[in-house]
Design a protein around this motif. Structure first.
Motif, short mmCIF file in Angstrom:
data_model
loop_
_atom_site.label_atom_id
_atom_site.label_comp_id
_atom_site.label_asym_id
_atom_site.label_seq_id
_atom_site.Cartn_x
_atom_site.Cartn_y
_atom_site.Cartn_z
N ASP A 252 0.83 -1.21 0.00
CA ASP A 252 0.00 0.00 0.00
C ASP A 252 0.87 1.25 0.00
N ALA A 253 1.99 1.20 0.71
CA ALA A 253 2.92 2.33 0.69
C ALA A 253 3.52 2.50 -0.70
N PHE A 254 3.85 1.38 -1.34
CA PHE A 254 4.35 1.43 -2.72
C PHE A 254 3.34 2.15 -3.60
N THR A 255 2.07 1.76 -3.50
CA THR A 255 1.03 2.35 -4.35
C THR A 255 0.88 3.84 -4.07
N ALA A 256 0.88 4.20 -2.79
CA ALA A 256 0.72 5.61 -2.43
C ALA A 256 1.85 6.47 -3.00
N ALA A 257 3.08 5.99 -2.87
CA ALA A 257 4.22 6.75 -3.38
C ALA A 257 4.17 6.84 -4.90
N LEU A 258 3.85 5.73 -5.55
CA LEU A 258 3.76 5.73 -7.01
C LEU A 258 2.72 6.73 -7.49
N VAL A 259 1.54 6.74 -6.86
CA VAL A 259 0.47 7.65 -7.27
C VAL A 259 0.86 9.10 -7.01
N CYS A 260 1.51 9.34 -5.87
CA CYS A 260 1.96 10.69 -5.54
C CYS A 260 2.85 11.26 -6.65
N TYR A 261 3.82 10.47 -7.09
CA TYR A 261 4.75 10.93 -8.12
C TYR A 261 4.09 10.91 -9.51
N TYR A 262 3.18 9.99 -9.73
CA TYR A 262 2.45 9.96 -11.00
C TYR A 262 1.65 11.24 -11.20
N LEU A 263 1.02 11.71 -10.14
CA LEU A 263 0.23 12.95 -10.23
C LEU A 263 1.10 14.17 -10.52
N GLN A 264 2.40 14.06 -10.25
CA GLN A 264 3.33 15.16 -10.55
C GLN A 264 3.94 15.02 -11.94
N GLY A 265 3.56 13.96 -12.67
CA GLY A 265 4.09 13.78 -14.02
C GLY A 265 5.48 13.20 -14.08
N ALA A 266 5.92 12.51 -13.02
CA ALA A 266 7.26 11.95 -12.98
C ALA A 266 7.42 10.79 -13.96
N PRO A 267 8.63 10.52 -14.46
CA PRO A 267 8.87 9.40 -15.36
C PRO A 267 8.81 8.07 -14.63
N LEU A 268 8.75 6.97 -15.39
CA LEU A 268 8.60 5.65 -14.82
C LEU A 268 9.71 5.31 -13.82
N ALA A 269 10.94 5.70 -14.14
CA ALA A 269 12.06 5.38 -13.23
C ALA A 269 11.84 6.02 -11.86
N ALA A 270 11.33 7.25 -11.83
CA ALA A 270 11.07 7.93 -10.56
C ALA A 270 9.91 7.27 -9.82
N LEU A 271 8.87 6.88 -10.55
CA LEU A 271 7.74 6.20 -9.93
C LEU A 271 8.20 4.90 -9.27
N ASN A 272 9.01 4.15 -9.97
CA ASN A 272 9.51 2.88 -9.46
C ASN A 272 10.41 3.09 -8.25
N GLU A 273 11.26 4.08 -8.31
CA GLU A 273 12.16 4.36 -7.19
C GLU A 273 11.36 4.76 -5.95
N ALA A 274 10.39 5.65 -6.13
CA ALA A 274 9.58 6.11 -5.01
C ALA A 274 8.79 4.96 -4.40
N GLY A 275 8.15 4.16 -5.24
CA GLY A 275 7.37 3.05 -4.73
C GLY A 275 8.20 2.05 -3.94
N ASN A 276 9.36 1.71 -4.47
CA ASN A 276 10.22 0.74 -3.79
C ASN A 276 10.85 1.30 -2.52
N ARG A 277 11.23 2.57 -2.54
CA ARG A 277 11.82 3.18 -1.33
C ARG A 277 10.82 3.18 -0.18
N TRP A 278 9.60 3.64 -0.45
CA TRP A 278 8.62 3.76 0.62
C TRP A 278 8.04 2.39 1.00
N GLY A 279 7.86 1.50 0.04
CA GLY A 279 7.42 0.16 0.38
C GLY A 279 8.42 -0.56 1.25
N SER A 280 9.70 -0.41 0.93
CA SER A 280 10.77 -1.03 1.71
C SER A 280 10.80 -0.47 3.13
#
Length: 307
Positions: A252-280
């Motif tokens: 759920d933390a992964f999803t929240a971080a991914l959506v947060c950065y997705y709404l800012q228009g971030a690229p896939l690499a940033a979405l993946n990094e954010a999701g994995n950092r916060w999920g971890s």
């Protein structure tokens, strides 16, 4: 980052663990994390007029989440789940009925839907006809620009082929884990592939993108990271090492971080990094809604920016 209105609609419940109880439920976990990342996170759920319901309200008041849209049910209890951890993975016994089986699309909820930037919903809260209709009506009432996140989150026996298909038709993004991919493909009639290697997951994601009006498929792989796939590109992340306390709420933390950065228009690499950092990070903490020290927030945010 600009502050967005992000709603998690569905179950709010207590995870009853061996060491004590922890407030959770995938939409609620998602929303609390969304709020911790600087958004206006709104929990749209229903609790009982009981001790567990009062305790849930009190605990949510210690988080930055907006709990003013919580409904109270006079007849049914606050949801609860018995959780045991086997080899670091959670096993669940989900008790029923619960207050969140009786979600109601009130005028206040309908107004909320119209101003929502992103909404996250899953399969579990759709186990009852009433809650299923309320969730779908809420999602349908959101604006054209709203990001509709379907977090598959399969929990036996509370899902079906029709729930999956109807939810995928509503969604902008779908998030599922590698073990769920073969089940989703089979139930939607897209494939009988049972492999879960990276090539099979990528092929499965492309089948989902072709069959439903999705903009992105997000596949999590536990400690092995994640795969993000859009109609035009894909990105693989191999995960962030962590000393795991328990994995409850990590997805759920992964999803929240991914959506947060997705709404800012971030690229896939940033979405993946954010999701994995916060999920971890959540996996390294006990419970699904661990407190987030400011120093930890700043450290992880800088790591994401650097990557």
């Amino acid at each position: 980052m600009s502050r967005k209105l992000i709603v998690g609609i569905g179950e709010l419940l207590w995870d009853l663990l061996h060491e004590g109880r922890q407030l959770g439920g995938a939409p609620a976990n998602f929303t609390v994390m969304s709020a911790r990342l600087g958004n206006r996170g709104v929990v749209a759920s229903r609790i009982g007029a009981d001790e567990l319901g009062n305790a849930a309200r009190l605990l949510l008041q210690t988080t930055p989440v907006d709990s003013t849209f919580l409904q109270t049910d006079a007849d049914y209890p606050t949801g609860s789940v018995s959780v045991t951890i086997e080899d670091g993975q959670p096993e669940y016994v989900i008790h029923e009925p619960a207050a969140w089986d009786f979600l109601e699309l009130t005028p206040e909820w309908r107004t909320l839907a119209g101003s929502t930037d992103a909404v996250c919903f899953g399969t579990l809260a759709q186990r009852s006809e009433r809650a299923r209709e309320t969730i779908r009506s809420f999602v349908a009432a959101t604006g054209e620009s709203c990001v509709r996140v379907f977090d598959v989150n399969l929990r036996k026996p509370f899902f079906s082929a029709s729930v999956l298909r109807d939810s995928l038709r509503l969604a902008t993004l779908v998030k599922l884990n590698d073990a769920e991919m073969p089940q989703v493909l089979a139930l939607t009639g897209l494939s009988n592939e049972t492999r879960m290697d990276e090539a099979a997951l990528l092929a499965g994601a492309r089948l989902l993108l072709a069959a439903f009006p999705l903009r992105m498929v997000c596949v999590t792989m536990g400690a092995h990271g994640s795969l993000l796939v859009t109609p035009r590109e894909h990105h693989r992340h191999h995960g962030v090492a962590a000393k795991v306390a328990d994995t409850v709420g990590a997805g759920d933390a992964f999803t929240a971080a991914l959506v947060c950065y997705y709404l800012q228009g971030a690229p896939l690499a940033a979405l993946n990094e954010a999701g994995n950092r916060w999920g971890s990070w959540v996996a390294s903490q006990p419970g699904a809604m661990p407190p987030l020290p400011e120093e930890t927030y700043q450290t992880i945010t800088r790591a994401i920016q650097s990557a």
